[in-house]
Write a protein that holds these residues in place. Structure first.
Motif, PDB file in Angstrom:
ATOM      1  N   TYR A 471       0.824  -1.274   0.089  1.00  0.00           N
ATOM      2  CA  TYR A 471      -0.124   0.028   0.211  1.00  0.00           C
ATOM      3  C   TYR A 471       1.080   1.249  -0.174  1.00  0.00           C
ATOM      4  O   TYR A 471       0.662   2.086  -0.692  1.00  0.00           O
ATOM      5  N   SER A 490      -2.884   0.317   7.447  1.00  0.00           N
ATOM      6  CA  SER A 490      -3.680   1.773   7.446  1.00  0.00           C
ATOM      7  C   SER A 490      -2.907   2.629   6.405  1.00  0.00           C
ATOM      8  O   SER A 490      -1.881   2.454   6.517  1.00  0.00           O
ATOM      9  N   TYR A 491      -3.667   3.298   5.732  1.00  0.00           N
ATOM     10  CA  TYR A 491      -3.091   3.920   4.505  1.00  0.00           C
ATOM     11  C   TYR A 491      -3.923   5.198   4.400  1.00  0.00           C
ATOM     12  O   TYR A 491      -5.132   5.384   4.099  1.00  0.00           O
ATOM     13  N   ASN A 492      -3.452   6.554   4.631  1.00  0.00           N
ATOM     14  CA  ASN A 492      -4.005   7.778   4.265  1.00  0.00           C
ATOM     15  C   ASN A 492      -5.242   7.921   5.394  1.00  0.00           C
ATOM     16  O   ASN A 492      -6.409   8.223   4.794  1.00  0.00           O
ATOM     17  N   GLY A 493      -4.998   7.422   6.590  1.00  0.00           N
ATOM     18  CA  GLY A 493      -6.374   7.575   7.309  1.00  0.00           C
ATOM     19  C   GLY A 493      -7.407   6.291   7.125  1.00  0.00           C
ATOM     20  O   GLY A 493      -8.427   6.267   7.751  1.00  0.00           O
ATOM     21  N   LYS A 494      -6.928   5.600   6.077  1.00  0.00           N
ATOM     22  CA  LYS A 494      -8.192   4.686   5.922  1.00  0.00           C
ATOM     23  C   LYS A 494      -7.599   3.148   6.191  1.00  0.00           C
ATOM     24  O   LYS A 494      -6.430   2.862   6.069  1.00  0.00           O
ATOM     25  N   THR A 495      -8.382   2.170   6.497  1.00  0.00           N
ATOM     26  CA  THR A 495      -8.023   0.757   7.117  1.00  0.00           C
ATOM     27  C   THR A 495      -8.241  -0.024   6.014  1.00  0.00           C
ATOM     28  O   THR A 495      -9.549  -0.073   5.365  1.00  0.00           O
ATOM     29  N   TYR A 496      -7.610  -0.794   5.483  1.00  0.00           N
ATOM     30  CA  TYR A 496      -7.618  -1.945   4.554  1.00  0.00           C
ATOM     31  C   TYR A 496      -7.521  -3.239   5.114  1.00  0.00           C
ATOM     32  O   TYR A 496      -6.590  -3.430   5.644  1.00  0.00           O
ATOM     33  N   SER A 541     -18.801  -4.502  -0.097  1.00  0.00           N
ATOM     34  CA  SER A 541     -18.227  -3.857   1.040  1.00  0.00           C
ATOM     35  C   SER A 541     -16.958  -4.326   1.278  1.00  0.00           C
ATOM     36  O   SER A 541     -16.115  -3.718   1.827  1.00  0.00           O
ATOM     37  N   GLU A 544     -14.410  -2.683  -1.126  1.00  0.00           N
ATOM     38  CA  GLU A 544     -14.004  -1.250  -0.667  1.00  0.00           C
ATOM     39  C   GLU A 544     -13.078  -1.451   0.065  1.00  0.00           C
ATOM     40  O   GLU A 544     -12.259  -0.590   0.201  1.00  0.00           O
ATOM     41  N   MET A 545     -13.116  -2.565   1.151  1.00  0.00           N
ATOM     42  CA  MET A 545     -11.995  -2.531   2.307  1.00  0.00           C
ATOM     43  C   MET A 545     -10.727  -3.120   1.936  1.00  0.00           C
ATOM     44  O   MET A 545      -9.742  -3.491   2.437  1.00  0.00           O
TER      45      MET A 545
END
Ligand code: OAA
Ligand code: MG
Length: 612
Positions: A471, A490-496, A541, A544-545
Motif C-alpha cells: 500500500y 492503514s493508509y491515508n487514514g483509511k483501514t484496509y 463492502s 471497498e476495504m
C-alpha cells in the motif's frame, strides 16, 4: 437382513421400493449408508451420523477421560459421570462447552509466543477433540495463523521439540513391500481422506524431511475446522524417503531416517505402492491429497495419477484456484476483463504454473483463443524470463513450463522486466522473500491505475512484500493479496483488510465434495468452478476495504456451499459414485459434516410393552 428391516432403517422416503438385492448392492457400494443405518432418520436427506455413540465407547472409567474422541473434561454432567464410572475423577464443577471455549481462547491469548500457542492447541486436540474443533471453527481468524500458516512452518522446523503424541502415519522407504500391512496398524477404519507429503518443499522453507509432517496434520485439522469433515476420516501421512537437508539430518532431535533422499525408480515404486495400499485398505474413492512435494515430483505425479485415483495436488491446483478467484474478484475493482491484462509471475513452480494454466482456462472461457491467452502470461524462474532456448536461455525447460516459453530476448532483472512488459497483475510465488521492493512497487503503480499485487509465498517471512509495503509504495492504489495473513493496513487514514489468497479457501470444500459424493476423480474444471464460487463471494463492502476474498471467519459456511456446488457438478458429469443422487445437494453436504457439539452419553431409555 430382511428387506422390511432394511426399509425401516433406511427410511421409506429415500428408498421406498427397497428389496433385498437393491439394498445389498446399495450397502456394498457405499459403506457410509451403512453407518447412517444405525442412526435414527428424520424426514429429509439421509443424515450420516459420524459421531461415536455410547455403544462405541469401549471403555468406562478413566479410559473415557483419556480418549480425546470422547472426553468432555469438566463438561461431563453429573449423570454422565455416574453412568461412565468417572464420578469423582473430575473436580465437581460442571462447565458448559461455551465456558470451555472461552477459557481456551483466554489461555491461548495469555501465551503470547506462537509456538507455545501451537503446542497448547495441539495438546488440547490430544485431550478433547470436540472442544479443539469448536474453538478453532468459532475463532478461525485467530486460530488459523496458530495452527496453520505461518506458525505451522515454525512448528515443522522445530518438530523434534514440539512432538508429543503419535498422530497419523510415518512410512519410510525402508518399509517398501510392507506398506499395506503397516496401514492395517492404523486404528481408524473409515478413512476417507489422506494428506501426504515427502517433506521436500515445505511451504517456502525447503526440505524439512520428516519434520514436514506438521503440514498434513495442519491441513487435515482445517479439513475438519473449515470443511466439517469428521476427524476420524482423515489420515495425515509422512512419506519419509530421507532428506537432503544435511543440517537437519545431523540434528539430535531429528526423527526421520538419516539418509539422502531416494529418487528415481525406487522413489516411484514407493509412491505407487503407497497409493495402491491406501485404496486397497480404504476403498478406491479415498481422497489422496499431495502436499508440499518438490516441483520435479509434483507435476509428474499429478499427471500420472490424476485419472487413476481421486487425487489432487493442493500446491498446484488448490493454489491456482484461490489465486484465480482473487484475480477475478480484483477485476471487479479494476473494472477490466481478464484478457485485458498482462500477467507476470515471479516464480515458475507449482503455484505459478498452476495459476497460469487456470488463467488460460478462464480467459478461453471469456472467448479468447488459447494461444493468445498464453501470450498474456509471462513467467520468471531462477534463470530469468521464460524464453525459448535460442532466445538467449541456455537450458531447456521442464515440460510444464514449455507452453509458456516466449520468443523473446533473455532478461533476468525483475525491475527491468516490469518496466519492459508493464504487467497489470503480478504474482509472487517463488518462495523468496522481499522480492517486491519499493522500486518494483513504484513501477507497478506508475503503469497501472489499480495494480494487482499478489505476494503468495509462505510463510510470512518468505512473502514477497508485506501488505503495508504494497500500500505504501503504490499510494494505496494496489489490490493486494498474500499467502500468509497480514494485519489490517492503514493508509491515508483509511483501514484496509487485505485478503489471504491461501488454498485453505479451496481444499476443505473440494475435499468435502469429493468425499460425500465419492467422486472417482477430480477434474481440472472443479478448480475453475471453485474459483468462480469464491470470486463471487466477495461482497462490494469487502472489495471497498481491499478484501477480495470472503472473510475467513465465514470459511466453514463458504466451504459447505462450495462443496454443494461441486457435488452438483460431479453428478451432472457422472463422476459421483454415491448412490442415489441426493435432491438437495446442500442438505446432503451438511448431513455429512462433523457436529461440533458434545454428544450426550446418557442412553435413551425405553420400555417394552407388557408381555402377556
Ligand atoms: O500451506 C499453505 O499455507 C499454502 C500452501 O499449500 C503452501 O504454501 O505450500
Ligand atoms: Mg502446500
Amino acid at each position: 437382513m430382511a428387506s422390511t428391516q432394511i426399509t425401516k432403517i433406511i427410511g421409506t422416503r429415500t428408498l421406498s421400493v427397497c428389496n433385498r438385492s437393491l439394498a445389498t448392492s446399495f450397502f456394498t457400494r457405499n459403506q457410509r449408508f451403512h453407518t447412517s443405518a444405525r442412526s435414527q432418520l428424520p424426514d429429509g436427506p439421509i443424515p450420516r451420523k459420524h459421531e461415536r455413540l455410547l455403544g462405541d465407547v469401549h471403555s468406562r472409567g478413566i479410559g473415557v477421560l483419556r480418549d480425546p474422541r470422547f472426553n468432555k473434561g469438566m463438561a461431563f454432567t453429573l449423570e454422565e459421570r455416574q453412568i461412565l464410572g468417572i464420578h469423582g475423577l473430575l473436580p465437581p464443577a460442571v462447565f458448559s462447552m461455551e465456558e470451555q471455549v472461552r477459557r481456551t481462547v483466554e489461555n491461548v491469548r495469555k501465551l503470547a509466543n506462537p509456538i507455545n500457542q501451537y503446542v497448547y492447541m495441539l495438546s488440547l486436540l490430544q485431550r478433547n477433540e470436540k472442544l479443539f474443533f469448536k474453538v478453532v471453527t468459532e475463532n478461525v481468524e485467530e486460530m488459523s495463523p496458530i495452527l496453520y500458516t505461518p506458525t505451522v512452518g515454525l512448528a515443522c522446523q522445530t518438530l523434534g521439540h514440539v512432538y508429543q503424541r503419535p498422530r497419523g502415519m510415518y512410512i519410510t522407504i525402508n518399509d517398501k513391500n510392507h506398506i499395506f500391512k503397516m496401514l492395517c496398524n492404523y486404528p481408524e477404519h473409515h478413512i476417507k481422506a489422506v494428506v501426504m507429503t515427502d517433506g521436500e518443499r515445505i511451504l517456502g522453507l525447503g526440505d524439512l524431511g520428516a519434520f514436514g509432517m506438521g503440514i498434513p496434520i495442519g491441513k487435515l485439522n482445517l479439513y475438519t475446522a473449515m470443511g466439517g469433515i469428521p476427524p476420524h476420516q482423515c489420515l495425515p501421512v509422512m512419506l519419509d524417503v530421507g532428506t537432503n537437508n544435511e543440517q537437519l539430518r545431523n540434528q539430535d532431535t531429528y526423527f526421520g531416517i538419516r539418509q539422502e533422499r531416494v529418487t528415481g525408480d525406487q522413489y516411484d515404486e514407493f509412491i505407487d505402492e503407497f497409493l495402491a495400499a491406501v485404496v486397497h485398505r480404504y476403498g478406491q474413492t479415498t481422497l489422496l491429497q499431495f502436499e508440499d512435494f518438490a516441483n520435479h515430483n509434483a507435476f509428474r505425479l499429478l499427471e500420472k495419477y490424476r485419472n487413476k485415483y481421486l487425487t489432487f495436488n493442493d500446491d498446484i491446483q488448490g493454489t491456482a484456484s484461490v489465486c484465480v478467484a482473487g484475480i477475478m474478484a480484483a477485476m471487479r475493482i479494476t473494472k477490466k476483463k481478464l484478457p485485458d491484462n498482462t500477467f507476470l509471475f515471479f516464480g515458475a513452480g507449482e503455484a505459478a504454473i498452476g495459476i497460469a494454466e487456470l488463467l488460460v482456462t478462464a480467459m478461453t472461457q471469456e472467448g479468447m483463443p488459447e494461444k493468445e491467452a498464453r501470450s498474456k502470461i509471462w513467467l520468471i524462474d531462477k534463470a530469468g524470463l521464460l524464453v525459448q532456448v535460442g532466445g538467449g536461455r541456455s537450458e531447456g525447460a521442464s515440460p510444464e513450463k514449455i507452453p509458456f516459453l516466449k520468443e523473446h530476448k533473455e532478461m533476468n532483472d525483475l525491475l527491468e522486466i516490469t518496466k519492459h512488459l508493464k504487467p497489470s497483475v503480478v504474482v509472487g510465488a517463488a518462495g523468496v522473500g522481499q522480492m517486491f521492493d519499493k522500486a518494483f512497487l513504484n513501477e507497478m503503480a506508475a503503469n497501472n491505475e489499480r495494480p494487482v499485487i499478489f505476494a503468495l509465498s509462505n510463510p510470512t517471512s518468505h512473502s514477497e512484500c508485506t501488505a503495508q509495503e504494497a500500500y505504501d509504495h503504490t499510494q494505496g492504489r494496489c489490490v493486494f493479496a498474500s499467502g500468509s495473513p497480514f494485519p489490517p493496513v492503514s493508509y491515508n487514514g483509511k483501514t484496509y483488510h487485505t485478503g489471504q489468497g491461501n488454498n485453505a479457501y479451496i481444499f476443505p470444500g473440494v475435499a468435502l465434495a469429493a468425499i460425500v459424493a465419492s467422486m472417482h476423480h477430480i477434474s481440472e474444471e472443479v478448480f475453475f468452478i471453485a474459483a468462480k464460487v469464491i470470486a463471487d463471494l466477495a461482497e462490494e463492502s469487502d472489495l471497498e476495504m481491499g478484501r477480495i476474498y470472503p472473510p475467513l471467519a465465514n470459511i466453514h459456511e463458504v466451504s459447505t456451499n462450495l462443496a454443494a456446488k461441486i457435488v452438483e457438478y460431479a453428478y451432472a458429469n457422472n463422476i459421483a459414485c454415491t448412490y442415489p443422487e441426493p435432491v438437495d445437494k446442500l442438505a446432503f453436504v451438511r448431513a455429512h459434516q462433523f457436529s461440533l457439539e458434545y454428544e450426550s452419553f446418557v442412553p435413551q431409555v425405553y420400555s417394552w410393552p407388557q408381555q402377556k
